[in-house]
Design a protein around this motif. Structure first.
Motif, mmCIF file in Angstrom:
data_model
loop_
_atom_site.group_PDB
_atom_site.id
_atom_site.type_symbol
_atom_site.label_atom_id
_atom_site.label_comp_id
_atom_site.label_asym_id
_atom_site.label_seq_id
_atom_site.Cartn_x
_atom_site.Cartn_y
_atom_site.Cartn_z
ATOM 1 N N VAL B 39 0.952 -1.412 0.019
ATOM 2 C CA VAL B 39 -0.569 0.070 0.131
ATOM 3 C C VAL B 39 0.654 1.116 -0.053
ATOM 4 N N GLY B 40 1.108 1.603 -0.998
ATOM 5 C CA GLY B 40 1.975 3.255 -1.253
ATOM 6 C C GLY B 40 1.309 3.926 -0.094
ATOM 7 N N MET B 42 -2.287 6.002 1.956
ATOM 8 C CA MET B 42 -3.731 6.147 2.349
ATOM 9 C C MET B 42 -4.067 7.663 2.318
ATOM 10 N N ASP B 43 -4.752 8.082 2.550
ATOM 11 C CA ASP B 43 -5.128 9.679 2.745
ATOM 12 C C ASP B 43 -6.588 10.001 2.551
ATOM 13 N N ASP B 44 -6.981 10.892 4.112
ATOM 14 C CA ASP B 44 -8.167 11.072 4.880
ATOM 15 C C ASP B 44 -8.694 12.453 3.993
ATOM 16 N N LEU B 121 -11.379 -0.170 5.017
ATOM 17 C CA LEU B 121 -10.468 0.398 4.284
ATOM 18 C C LEU B 121 -9.944 -1.040 4.055
#
Lengths: 429, 480
Positions: B39-40, B42-44, B121
């Motif tokens: 997983v390069g 993850m942004d929220d 996720l």
């Protein structure tokens, strides 16, 4: 935003997190912009925003979250969101822990701030733009374009004890002047709004537009071109800075070429955060100090953008990506370049450039806002616009002469004279 | 939030202000990016703020802020008035017209079966990594990358016409790439759940995993495919490809602000000038283009635009003739219309609304025709799938497009893959060469997520639908 206020906010975010590693960053921006079309202002805008991001990591598992609500409850939600996602993420073998102060190095001085340019002054901007409109209208031409002033503040802190702050301003005017059947273009960019002469910028575009009226057709084909700095900016330099890992994996056109001669030896492309005309940022996104980096020197590909992860894998020093883009200028004036051209085409700028084949860096695009035929060392007539299809390395290998540098947006670039440039088709205007 | 919008409007009130609106928008974006087995990122990301626009003496002033305190909103509203006031001398109030629009209060929400932010996720990551694994299982594939992106835009809008409404828009996207690296080349092929205003059900209904092996194999096959021949050939264009050609050569050319010269300095103008409305032969008589901001799943389907105008459906091109434009409240008068078509949008609370492309579609053929029929009826052509390189001049006339994957059609059959195909044409000549369109069974929408326009630049989204089409004797191969 004040430095201490920013550091206090970042410290609070670090305090809220239980993650093994935390990096928090803050970016505040205020932008004032006026847009002009057909000799009237159309979109007149001010916007203010402050964005806070946090990246949390547990071991090699990481995730980030971002908000522009800086209240305490929002900060807690932000950290929770990043931590929750990080815990769910599988370990990332390419994750690197935060940069330590020792690893970061010393941040260079980058004088990029102008206090007056960060001050809201709608009357002043409207008055200056109005003067430029009047100059163009008085000659029965039409001004389109825009003027803007931008103030940025960036700060970061990480759980390894490193922190940094940088602020910068940028003022700009770009002018497109239109006549009956031809147009001209000019742009001025500077750190201070007082160094952007809107009247002169509009005047330069007007002069080109007056020369560009009643264009005529010539056959597409290969021509010697003189590319003004904006045309150079749009087409050439940034393609020469590729990611080292992607290149080493064989997925960019520069694969296998590091350390070899890739173009004409007159080409010297570099970044320098301390440049006085085009100051860069003192640190990269991860927090490493920026420094002067030669990307191409003497025509040799000297460096690729090398991340900390890839540097560790290859036992190299990391090379942060470009903080700005500078190509060394030459001794000759633009007039000299024209005078030395028996038959060629003078190009003000390009438009809509796209990569046709990434593995040979074949580009296509259009000329725009000023295209002229050169015959026997003189500009003789305006031309209908052309489409080009050309490879970046071909163009840079065919550089015959280099003119003086000018700042164009976030680059400092010269006019280039290039032989055998491939125009593949013509427009009808 | 409506009260805060109303506070902004009340603060702008003065005898000189003839119109004002305020939008509070909360935008949440979730992005998950994977590469091979990792997983390069993850942004929220949540962005909340207010944009306030006033019209004063024919001059616009717009100011926005992320600080939603009452004091900040009042200061921002006064800034908008000050900016408009400062520019009164730079406009010609006599030439400015602002079309009427009824007040609207009904809320609008994207029909959404599964809220994408309610899906774990874990589930999203697992699907992306399974796709990567399947792609990389294909011999010759060197790299797999994939991502999902979800967005929710919650908007509160109040204006001086009496409109006060709330909209809630969900957008879902998933896409992956397969890359094969050869001795002297690298080729990438993609597949996607095209961006749509829909919930997570859009991802679930798309055969992302089922197509992974084929996508990987096609990336590898491209490495050894012969290059594009040069000359004139027939083109069969799939909807996944044609959407971008439509976007560039029809969509932008028929934005009325461009036609009127309001975008000259950046995006450009248009060859489809106002004096040709009703007469310009844009394409062949088979060509019927309909704008539709009420289209289910359309990326521009949002209830009302940011002028407060209700979304609509209208004709753009009928039997090959230009009959309409996309309009806003400050442009529609130029074509003699008294109501805007509702195509004025901002990309966030921080941006001033500008005229944007609507959703629009090339209507399907009326007689039964399958893609297989189209191939069987083609003697020497190229079939193109997916989007690639695209470039067009500032009047939307001379264009050159690539694609994602190409096949040679010979004597009514697929005769193998080609690589590096480009085609080049003049817009009206290209659309006049349209001679067959498959029927409605094969008509599908494709989303465009990255349409750039304006100064400062804004990124907008819209959908374009089509069925596979054939174009006769188009110039190909000129780029090499």
């Amino acid at each position: 935003m004040e430095q201490q206020q920013a550091y206090d906010l970042l410290a609070r975010v670090l305090e809220l997190s239980d993650a093994d590693h935390v990096r928090a960053s803050l970016h505040a921006n205020a932008l004032d912009s006026l847009r002009v079309a057909d000799n009237v202002t159309t979109h007149n805008v001010r916007r203010e925003n402050t964005v806070l991001s946090v990246e949390c990591a547990f071991g090699q598992s990481h995730a980030s979250a971002t908000t522009n609500d800086l209240g305490e409850a929002s900060l807690r939600q932000l950290v929770t969101a990043a931590e929750t996602a990080a815990r769910l993420s599988p370990p990332d073998p390419e994750y690197m822990p935060p940069v330590t102060p020792e690893e970061a190095g010393t941040y260079p001085a980058c004088n990029a701030w102008s206090e007056e340019t960060a001050t809201f002054a709608p009357e002043l901007m409207a008055e200056r733009v109005g003067t430029a409109i009047e100059k163009v209208r008085s000659q029965d031409y039409r001004l389109s374009g825009g003027a803007s002033q931008n103030a940025d503040f960036s700060a970061f802190a990480n759980s390894a004890g490193l922190r940094g702050m940088h602020r910068s301003t940028r003022a700009e005017m770009h002018a497109t002047v239109l006549g009956e059947d031809g147009s001209g273009w000019a742009q001025t960019t500077a750190t201070s709004r007082d160094d952007v002469d809107m009247l002169a910028t509009a005047g330069e575009a007007l002069e080109i537009a007056q020369m560009a009226q009643h264009p005529t057709e010539i056959e597409p084909g290969r021509y010697t071109v003189i590319l003004r700095p904006e045309a150079v900016r749009e087409m050439l330099p940034h393609y020469m800075i590729q990611d080292a890992k992607t290149t080493d994996e064989g997925r960019t056109f520069l694969r296998g070429l590091l350390g070899t001669k890739v173009c004409d030896e007159k080409i010297h492309l570099y970044s320098d955060p301390a440049n006085s005309i085009l100051p860069g940022s003192p640190f990269c996104k991860e927090g490493l100090a920026t420094r002067r980096v030669d990307w191409v020197k003497g025509g040799v590909l000297e460096n690729l953008d090398c991340s900390r992860y890839w540097a560790r894998e290859k036992n190299l020093a990391p090379t942060p990506g470009p903080t700005n883009l500078i190509m060394a200028g030459g001794e000759q004036s633009v007039d000299d370049l024209i005078a030395s051209t028996e038959r060629g085409i003078y190009v003000i700028r390009f438009w809509y450039i796209r990569v046709v084949d990434p593995m040979t860096c074949l580009l296509t695009g259009m000329t725009r806002d000023g295209l002229f035929l050169i015959e026997d060392g003189t500009i003789t007539r305006p031309l209908l616009q052309f489409r080009f299809n050309e490879r970046v390395l071909n163009a840079l290998s065919n550089v015959e002469a280099i003119g003086p540098q000018e700042r164009v947006g976030n680059a400092l670039l010269p006019t280039l004279k290039i032989r055998d440039f491939n125009f593949s088709s013509a427009t009808r205007f | 939030m409506n009260n805060l919008c109303q506070l902004a409007i009340d603060t702008t009130r003065s005898p000189d202000v003839t119109y004002a609106d305020a939008r509070i928008v909360e935008i949440r974006n979730q992005v998950i990016f994977t590469e091979d087995e990792r997983v390069g990122g993850m942004d929220d990301n949540v962005s909340l703020g207010i944009g306030i626009r006033v019209l004063l003496g024919g001059a616009w002033g717009f100011a926005s802020t992320s600080d939603l305190s009452r004091e900040s909103i009042q200061r921002t509203a006064r800034n908008a008035v000050a900016i408009a006031s400062a520019n009164r001398a730079n406009v010609n109030p006599g030439s400015f017209e602002w079309a009427d629009e009824p007040a609207h209060t009904a809320p609008f929400r994207t029909p959404c079966e599964v809220d994408p932010f309610s899906v774990s996720l874990d589930e999203k990551i697992a699907l992306l990594l399974r796709i990567n694994e399947a792609v990389r299982a294909v011999k010759g594939v060197s790299k797999a990358s994939s991502h999902m992106r979800f967005r929710r835009q919650h908007r509160y809008f109040v204006n001086t016409d009496g409109s006060s409404f709330e909209t809630d828009i969900f957008t879902s996207t998933a896409r992956y790439n397969a890359t094969a690296v050869g001795e002297s080349d690298a080729k990438t092929r993609y597949f996607e759940a095209p961006s749509a205003n829909a919930g997570y059900e859009h991802i679930q209904k798309t055969p992302l995993l089922a197509e992974a092996t084929r996508v990987g194999e096609e990336a590898v096959e491209q490495l050894s495919a012969p290059p594009c021949p040069a000359g004139k050939m027939d083109l069969i264009l799939n909807p996944t490809h044609l959407a971008l050609t439509m976007h560039e050569s029809i969509g932008h050319a028929t934005e009325l602000d461009r036609v009127l010269g309001m975008e000259e300095s950046l995006a450009g103008s248009s060859f489809a000038t106002l004096d040709q409305l009703g007469t310009l032969r844009y394409g062949s008589p088979l060509m019927n283009v309909v704008c539709d901001n009420t289209m289910p799943g359309g990326l521009a389907t949002m209830g009302y635009d940011d002028d407060g105008v209700e979304c609509q459906r209208w004709d753009l091109i009928k039997q090959g003739i230009l009959v309409g434009y996309k309009t806003s409240r400050d442009t529609c008068h130029a074509m003699g219309e008294t109501r805007s078509r509702g195509s004025c949008r901002a990309d966030s609370w921080a941006s001033i609304p500008i005229l944007r492309q609507s959703n629009f579609s090339l209507e399907p053929g009326e007689t039964p025709l399958t893609p297989e029929d189209l191939i069987a009826d083609t003697k020497d052509g190229i079939l193109i799938d997916g989007m690639g390189s695209f470039s067009i001049d500032q009047k939307r006339h001379n264009f050159q497009f690539g694609g994602d994957c190409f096949w040679h059609v010979k004597d009514g059959k697929i005769a193998g893959m080609l690589q590096n195909v480009t085609y080049q044409a003049i817009t009206t000549e290209f659309w006049s060469a349209l001679d067959a369109i498959c029927d409605r069974r094969f008509w599908v929408p494709t989303g465009v997520m990255n349409c750039g326009k304006g100064d400062p630049m804004q990124i907008a989204q819209m959908s374009h639908a089509a069925a596979p089409c054939r174009f006769r004797q188009i110039d190909v191969g000129g780029a090499q």
